[in-house]
Scaffold this active site. Sequence first.
Site, mmCIF file in Angstrom:
data_model
loop_
_atom_site.group_PDB
_atom_site.id
_atom_site.type_symbol
_atom_site.label_atom_id
_atom_site.label_comp_id
_atom_site.label_asym_id
_atom_site.label_seq_id
_atom_site.Cartn_x
_atom_site.Cartn_y
_atom_site.Cartn_z
ATOM 1 N N GLU A 149 -41.175 -0.726 5.821
ATOM 2 C CA GLU A 149 -42.280 -1.661 6.093
ATOM 3 C C GLU A 149 -43.348 -0.962 6.920
ATOM 4 O O GLU A 149 -43.060 -0.300 7.913
ATOM 5 C CB GLU A 149 -41.791 -2.909 6.839
ATOM 6 C CG GLU A 149 -42.963 -3.813 7.255
ATOM 7 C CD GLU A 149 -42.557 -5.203 7.733
ATOM 8 O OE1 GLU A 149 -41.566 -5.752 7.203
ATOM 9 O OE2 GLU A 149 -43.223 -5.731 8.629
ATOM 10 N N ASP B 185 -31.614 -7.166 4.781
ATOM 11 C CA ASP B 185 -32.969 -7.596 5.136
ATOM 12 C C ASP B 185 -33.261 -7.166 6.586
ATOM 13 O O ASP B 185 -32.432 -7.384 7.481
ATOM 14 C CB ASP B 185 -33.029 -9.124 5.005
ATOM 15 C CG ASP B 185 -34.436 -9.673 5.047
ATOM 16 O OD1 ASP B 185 -35.381 -8.933 4.738
ATOM 17 O OD2 ASP B 185 -34.578 -10.876 5.374
ATOM 18 N N GLY C 272 -40.890 -17.984 8.293
ATOM 19 C CA GLY C 272 -40.746 -19.358 8.759
ATOM 20 C C GLY C 272 -41.668 -20.332 8.043
ATOM 21 O O GLY C 272 -42.368 -19.980 7.088
ATOM 22 N N ILE D 33 -37.845 -14.666 0.084
ATOM 23 C CA ILE D 33 -37.866 -16.125 0.250
ATOM 24 C C ILE D 33 -36.596 -16.574 0.976
ATOM 25 O O ILE D 33 -35.486 -16.365 0.470
ATOM 26 C CB ILE D 33 -37.957 -16.821 -1.134
ATOM 27 C CG1 ILE D 33 -39.273 -16.434 -1.820
ATOM 28 C CG2 ILE D 33 -37.820 -18.338 -0.988
ATOM 29 C CD1 ILE D 33 -39.426 -16.953 -3.235
ATOM 30 N N HIS E 2 -43.099 -9.987 2.164
ATOM 31 C CA HIS E 2 -42.201 -10.783 3.016
ATOM 32 C C HIS E 2 -42.885 -12.112 3.326
ATOM 33 O O HIS E 2 -44.055 -12.321 3.001
ATOM 34 C CB HIS E 2 -41.920 -10.037 4.322
ATOM 35 C CG HIS E 2 -40.854 -9.002 4.161
ATOM 36 N ND1 HIS E 2 -39.629 -9.106 4.760
ATOM 37 C CD2 HIS E 2 -40.837 -7.856 3.435
ATOM 38 C CE1 HIS E 2 -38.900 -8.044 4.417
ATOM 39 N NE2 HIS E 2 -39.610 -7.275 3.622
ATOM 40 N N ASP F 251 -36.593 -1.587 8.710
ATOM 41 C CA ASP F 251 -37.867 -2.110 9.206
ATOM 42 C C ASP F 251 -38.238 -1.405 10.496
ATOM 43 O O ASP F 251 -37.915 -1.849 11.595
ATOM 44 C CB ASP F 251 -37.771 -3.626 9.420
ATOM 45 C CG ASP F 251 -39.103 -4.200 9.896
ATOM 46 O OD1 ASP F 251 -40.051 -3.415 10.120
ATOM 47 O OD2 ASP F 251 -39.200 -5.424 10.061
HETATM 48 P P1 13P Z 1 -39.874 -16.832 4.476
HETATM 49 O O1 13P Z 1 -39.619 -17.243 5.883
HETATM 50 O O2 13P Z 1 -41.285 -17.070 4.064
HETATM 51 O O3 13P Z 1 -38.930 -17.455 3.523
HETATM 52 O O4 13P Z 1 -39.666 -15.246 4.381
HETATM 53 C C1 13P Z 1 -38.399 -14.689 4.331
HETATM 54 C C2 13P Z 1 -38.425 -13.219 4.504
HETATM 55 O O5 13P Z 1 -39.457 -12.564 4.477
HETATM 56 C C3 13P Z 1 -37.136 -12.558 4.728
HETATM 57 O O6 13P Z 1 -37.254 -11.185 4.954
HETATM 58 O O1 G3H Z 2 -36.079 -12.124 8.201
HETATM 59 C C1 G3H Z 2 -36.255 -13.269 7.892
HETATM 60 C C2 G3H Z 2 -35.281 -14.186 7.312
HETATM 61 O O2 G3H Z 2 -35.840 -15.450 7.249
HETATM 62 C C3 G3H Z 2 -33.929 -14.147 7.986
HETATM 63 O O3 G3H Z 2 -33.792 -15.067 8.996
HETATM 64 O O4 G3H Z 2 -32.606 -13.783 10.803
HETATM 65 O O5 G3H Z 2 -32.606 -16.291 10.789
HETATM 66 O O6 G3H Z 2 -31.297 -15.031 9.098
HETATM 67 P P1 G3H Z 2 -32.503 -15.029 9.983
HETATM 68 ZN ZN ZN Z 3 -38.961 -10.600 6.049
#
Ligand code: 13P
Ligand code: G3H
Ligand code: ZN
Length: 359
Positions: free
Chosen positions: A142, A83, A199, A276, A232, A105
């Site tokens: 992205e 991610d 978030g 999510i 996202h 990204d």
């Molecule tokens: P949320 O914070 O809405 O769960 O999104 C998570 C996300 O986009 C991770 O890449």
């Molecule tokens: O990119 C968004 C996700 O919510 C990941 O969060 O970097 O705190 O693991 P994090």
């Molecule tokens: Zn994201």
Amino acid sequence: MARISLRQLLDHAAEHDYGVPAFNINNMEQGLAILQAAQACDAPVILQASRGARSYAGDIMLAKMMEALEAMFPAIPICIHQDHGNNVATCMTAIQHGFTSVMMDGSLREDARTPSDYAYNAAITAEVARLAHMVGASVEGELGCLGSLETGKGEAEDGHGFEGALDHAMLLTDPDEAERFVMETGVDALAIALGTSHGAYKFSRQPTGDILAMDVIERIHARLPNTHIVMHGSSSVPEEWQEVFNTHGGAMRETWGVPVDEIVRGIRMGVRKINIDTDLRLAAVAEFRRIATTRPEEFDPRKFLKPSMDAMASVCRARFEAFGTAGHAGAIKVIPLADMARRYASGSLDPHPPIRAAA
Ligand code: 13P
Ligand code: G3H
Ligand code: ZN
């Protein structure tokens, strides 16, 4: 073992008109909750690890955990995805650790804070796609910056997101540019900006079209009908879990997430991957709080973690059902990455042609 590429999974989802939630994973409890829910309703799975997750758990722990989950749930195709990769090395080391897909990204610079320009984004994303495709791994890019159309701000609470405020031109993906970006980079999936942010604090009211621009999906899908669109920041921040959290000493201020119905509408318009993280965090910690306050004598962590897993699994199951993911795992015959690599090399997995080029 059923480790699937993102490209194969999303191609299947497109063919059968469903979407796949991509859940963030940092630990065993999240992994078990997601897979138990998937097994209960026969859903294929995307597990994604952020850079934060990789430094929290460590690459070796994450990689071994993924292996364990595959061994425990052999009937479920599992895509393992990076991610928000911030540079080529993050993406390549993920693949080295067994990830079948990476997100480059390039909407932000390497610091994951500074908005980039088109040229930087296209060049670095194309480079990652070239390298990843050689070994059959998939690539998500992205275009546009994730952030609120209400405030112009990105939600930086998870350590990823721009600083300051941006105008709508940067917060909404431009369909012309999207078409160019897909063709120039060769990405398998495209994350777009439409007013969602990471978030819990996405919207200060029930979102309407002015702050959750679903029409952007429609316009991009009309131009790139065969491109897998990624949403996202797509937690729904369920009111019932906000209530459990706040009733037991939490302090989450009033907030709205992305309604599940809107995501379902997005799936009809070409959204295939729905990210999510927050929803599982919220459900898990709300259960922690409930147990801590209702059973103050409890000190066995398992008595906190098991109900947390059940809470997360119930959220996952609801999303698998709503997005139409349920019922498809058994029908997927996983193509090994080596075969995917051959398909990329032969050109049969080139970027899906835009509608005008196809005509
Ligand atoms: P949320 O914070 O809405 O769960 O999104 C998570 C996300 O986009 C991770 O890449
Ligand atoms: O990119 C968004 C996700 O919510 C990941 O969060 O970097 O705190 O693991 P994090
Ligand atoms: Zn994201």
